[in-house]
Design a protein around this motif. Structure first.
Motif, PDB file in Angstrom:
ATOM      1  N   ARG A  44      31.488 -11.876 -28.745  1.00  0.00           N
ATOM      2  CA  ARG A  44      30.307 -11.186 -29.101  1.00  0.00           C
ATOM      3  C   ARG A  44      30.328  -9.921 -29.512  1.00  0.00           C
ATOM      4  NH1 ARG A  44      25.325 -13.161 -25.403  1.00  0.00           N
ATOM      5  NH2 ARG A  44      24.373 -12.022 -26.968  1.00  0.00           N
ATOM      6  N   LYS A  45      30.560  -9.146 -28.780  1.00  0.00           N
ATOM      7  CA  LYS A  45      30.733  -7.830 -29.013  1.00  0.00           C
ATOM      8  C   LYS A  45      31.711  -7.284 -30.346  1.00  0.00           C
ATOM      9  CE  LYS A  45      30.080  -6.016 -24.303  1.00  0.00           C
ATOM     10  NZ  LYS A  45      30.597  -5.283 -23.112  1.00  0.00           N
ATOM     11  N   TYR A  46      32.781  -8.068 -30.508  1.00  0.00           N
ATOM     12  CA  TYR A  46      33.783  -7.805 -31.558  1.00  0.00           C
ATOM     13  C   TYR A  46      33.035  -8.104 -32.900  1.00  0.00           C
ATOM     14  CZ  TYR A  46      37.448  -8.766 -34.842  1.00  0.00           C
ATOM     15  OH  TYR A  46      38.306  -8.583 -36.182  1.00  0.00           O
ATOM     16  N   VAL A  47      32.438  -9.394 -32.862  1.00  0.00           N
ATOM     17  CA  VAL A  47      31.696  -9.964 -34.106  1.00  0.00           C
ATOM     18  C   VAL A  47      30.509  -9.164 -34.342  1.00  0.00           C
ATOM     19  CG1 VAL A  47      30.135 -11.943 -35.157  1.00  0.00           C
ATOM     20  CG2 VAL A  47      32.422 -12.270 -33.707  1.00  0.00           C
ATOM     21  N   THR A  48      29.657  -8.602 -33.385  1.00  0.00           N
ATOM     22  CA  THR A  48      28.501  -7.695 -33.515  1.00  0.00           C
ATOM     23  C   THR A  48      28.888  -6.394 -34.328  1.00  0.00           C
ATOM     24  OG1 THR A  48      27.491  -8.878 -31.759  1.00  0.00           O
ATOM     25  CG2 THR A  48      26.753  -6.486 -32.611  1.00  0.00           C
ATOM     26  N   TYR A  49      30.054  -5.889 -33.654  1.00  0.00           N
ATOM     27  CA  TYR A  49      30.686  -4.551 -34.244  1.00  0.00           C
ATOM     28  C   TYR A  49      31.285  -4.537 -35.721  1.00  0.00           C
ATOM     29  CZ  TYR A  49      33.998  -0.351 -34.856  1.00  0.00           C
ATOM     30  OH  TYR A  49      34.504   0.502 -35.129  1.00  0.00           O
ATOM     31  N   THR A  50      31.879  -5.871 -36.060  1.00  0.00           N
ATOM     32  CA  THR A  50      32.434  -5.955 -37.373  1.00  0.00           C
ATOM     33  C   THR A  50      31.416  -6.369 -38.378  1.00  0.00           C
ATOM     34  OG1 THR A  50      34.060  -7.026 -36.225  1.00  0.00           O
ATOM     35  CG2 THR A  50      34.011  -7.719 -38.494  1.00  0.00           C
ATOM     36  N   TRP A  51      30.457  -7.283 -38.309  1.00  0.00           N
ATOM     37  CA  TRP A  51      29.425  -7.714 -39.252  1.00  0.00           C
ATOM     38  C   TRP A  51      28.053  -6.945 -39.092  1.00  0.00           C
ATOM     39  CZ3 TRP A  51      33.005 -11.539 -37.660  1.00  0.00           C
ATOM     40  CH2 TRP A  51      34.059 -11.800 -38.700  1.00  0.00           C
ATOM     41  N   GLY A  52      27.703  -6.736 -38.028  1.00  0.00           N
ATOM     42  CA  GLY A  52      26.540  -6.323 -37.543  1.00  0.00           C
ATOM     43  C   GLY A  52      25.245  -7.057 -37.455  1.00  0.00           C
TER      44      GLY A  52
END
Length: 532
Positions: free
Chosen positions: A450-458
């Motif tokens: 979740r943190k990775y996806v949030t950081y990547t796409w916002g």
């Protein structure tokens, strides 16, 4: 006239201590003149006799290591065993206490402690509880880890006691007795010293003699008299408890007949001769190797051999101290030949236990002396040869160590089987802990995703409603993040309608979004192939 406590008047002007009391030599005067108090000999220490040879440790060890403290602490195996049981009890109490802590889905400190204890299950890692028709598998349970560490604690404690026993009693002393002849006795050459203190208020000024050495028994044909200075060096020095007569003999041989040395303490003007006891110490050491010493020491007084009233020794009869010398050969010390002195008997001489009789004796000049005689003789017609034999070899040591380990494991294996047989909850303890760890691990991985996806796409780019009107900025973000190749970025700019916005949600929704992305990519690649 008035005399101090425990004293009585005599000769109308002087005072004298009662029987069994003496005036400390620090005053060096009569009780009436100095105003000092008469004191008894008091309780004496036990006699000390060396069991063989005694050697002092090197000086650097005594300064670096507290050897006396170590001996007091490890003077018995019971101390090591008690410490082992204490540590074992503390460990079991600790493991029992943390089981009352909250699990909290595997996030609590208590669960982590319980998990690492289960990883310590190295003594019982196989199937603890065997169910029928089920595959045998390795298990590591909290109870197994607890008992594994407990078995090692018990083994280390028992092993320490075994090492202590090996260090202190790794060999036994063997005594062999053989007949002796004259050449054997002549080979014993020792330096001997006799220190005999007459407990009294006298000083060396009262001493007369010793002058002669008597060999053999009076009245027999072997009776001889020799000057003492030809055999022994002697001197007298004053101590706080009385005069000490020292007799030293270098390169002495064992006397094959009785030897007698006598001396006297006589009255001086206004200072009568008296004694309330004798303190002695007799030592013998090898003339070449003075590291080893054999000795005997003790204190003699009126109640040493009977429970009669306190006495004061004074008069013509001899006070005889009988000493026996015993030859010993130490084969374990390169054939060391050492004479062992033994105190055999004390024959008291003239003495008085009543004040009136002692007062009358002070008025008689014939009683004005204290006679002392040292009787030295050879003990027996045998020599004791002393050696040491090891009782612990490498094979026996390994057998003892292996037996201790087997016993330690067997004890706690029995406890483990009994606990799992009676408490069914413990049979599946390893599965429950692994499930908690698996769920906890999956939750951590999902949080990372979740943190990775949030950081990547916002968050804004993942919203479908806000996706329209900001495609250009999205492409810039994607290009900066390096997620898609450049040719895919160009395709995305020409085919805006094929771009699908994603909403960040649950794992199920993420799986659906990923399928949509894969479907659209497949369509794009199919169109490109058709166009070509």
């Amino acid at each position: 006239m008035v005399c101090p406590a425990n004293s009585f008047p005599y000769n109308t002007t002087l005072c004298f201590c009662r029987p069994g009391f003496y005036l400390s030599h620090s005053t060096n005067a009569s009780a009436s003149a100095s105003g000092g108090a008469c004191t008894p000999v008091g309780p004496t220490d036990d006699w000390e006799i060396s069991s063989g040879v005694s050697s002092s440790p090197p000086a650097f060890l005594t300064t670096v290591l507290p050897l006396d403290s170590i001996k007091r602490v490890t003077q018995s195996q019971a101390v090591l065993l008690e410490a082992t049981l204490l540590v074992l009890a503390l460990w079991l109490l600790f493991c029992a206490a943390i089981r009352f802590g909250r699990v909290d889905g595997g996030r609590s400190v208590w669960f982590r402690l319980r998990w690492w204890i289960s990883r310590l299950d190295f003594a019982f890692p196989t199937a603890h509880w065997l169910d029928d028709q089920k595959v045998v598998r390795k298990r590591k349970t909290e109870l197994g880890g607890t008992f594994s560490v407990a078995s090692w604690i018990l083994f280390i404690g028992l092993f320490s006691a075994l090492l202590y026993q090996i260090i202190t009693k790794r060999s036994i002393e063997v005594h062999k007795v053989r007949p002796v002849n004259a050449p054997d006795l002549l080979s014993f050459v020792n330096d001997m010293e006799f220190n005999i203190t007459t407990i009294s208020s006298m000083s060396c000024a009262h001493l007369r003699g010793p002058d002669t050495l008597v060999i053999g028994n009076p009245g027999f044909i072997d009776y001889r008299v020799f000057p003492l200075s030809a055999y022994v060096n002697y001197n007298c020095h004053n101590t706080s408890i009385g005069p000490t007569v020292s007799l030293k003999c270098n390169n002495c041989q064992i006397p094959r007949r009785n030897h007698f040395i006598s001396w006297q303490f006589v009255d001086l003007p206004n200072d009568p001769a008296m004694a309330v006891g004798f303190q002695f110490k007799l030592t013998a050491k090898d003339h070449v190797n003075d590291r080893y010493v054999s000795f005997v020491s003790g204190t003699l007084q009126s109640d040493s051999f009977d429970n009669d009233k306190p006495k004061t020794f004074r008069g013509r009869d001899l006070n005889i101290l009988k000493i026996h010398l015993f030859p010993q050969i130490y084969n374990n010390l390169k054939g060391l030949k050492l004479i062992q002195p033994l105190f055999y008997d004390f024959i008291p001489g003239s003495s008085f236990s009543e004040v009136s009789k002692l007062q009358a004796s002070l008025q008689r000049s014939t009683d004005g002396l204290v006679n002392t005689t040292l009787d030295i003789s050879y003990l027996a017609d045998y020599i004791v040869e002393i050696g040491k034999e090891n009782v612990m070899g490498p094979v026996s040591f390994l057998a003892d160590a292996g037996g201790l380990y087997a016993v330690s494991v067997a004890i706690f294996l029995y406890f483990l089987l009994q606990c799992e047989a009676r408490i069914k909850k413990l049979r599946n303890e390893d599965s429950l802990m692994r499930d908690i760890r698996s769920h906890r691990r999956a939750q951590r991985h999902w949080d990372k995703l979740r943190k990775y996806v949030t950081y990547t796409w916002g968050h804004s780019n993942m919203d479908v409603k806000s996706r329209s009107g900001r495609q250009h900025s999205t492409l810039m973000i994607d290009s900066l993040c390096g997620i898609q190749p450049m040719h895919k970025m160009k395709q995305a700019s020409t085919n805006d309608s094929t771009h699908i916005g994603l909403t960040f949600g649950t794992p199920k929704e993420m799986g659906t979004a990923s399928e949509i992305i894969l479907t659209e990519e497949a369509k794009s690649s199919r169109k490109n192939h058709t166009g070509n």
